[in-house]
Design a protein around this motif. Structure first.
Motif: not given
Length: 110
Positions: A35-44, A46-48, A59-64
């Motif tokens: 489950a943790m490996k799947r969660m990490d993969s999912f999070n990565q 989304k970040v990508d 630019s993400v930080v700048g826009s926020f």
């Protein structure tokens, strides 16, 4: 970062000798690790995706920060207040360690 830590914890649990002794514990830890490996993969993923959509992480930080300028100011005020608190707390501790004379007690109760 949090999911990376969870993956590390689950990997450490799998290498625990208790996993060899208790099959039920091994099964539970293996499920947790998966489950943790799947969660990490999912999070990565989304970040990508966010980085591709916005161009880059900067630019993400700048826009926020342009959308929520008050949030940035609140974080800075919090950090400053925390530094002030730590400075004053160390003064109080210093005076508490000293002998309890009139001037020291006066400074302690300011």
């Amino acid at each position: 970062a949090m999911s990376k830590s969870a993956v590390k914890i689950s990997s450490d649990l799998l290498s625990n000798p208790l996993c060899e002794q208790e099959p039920s514990f091994l099964e539970m830890v293996t499920a947790f690790d998966t489950a943790m490996k799947r969660m990490d993969s999912f999070n990565q993923e989304k970040v990508d995706w966010v980085c591709l959509e916005m161009g880059s992480a900067g630019s993400v930080v700048g826009s926020f920060s342009s959308v929520f300028p008050s949030l940035n100011m609140a974080v800075k005020r919090r950090e400053q207040t925390l530094q002030d608190y730590k400075r004053l707390q160390s003064k109080v501790e210093k005076y508490e360690e000293k002998e309890r004379t009139g001037p020291v007690l006066a400074k302690l109760h300011q």
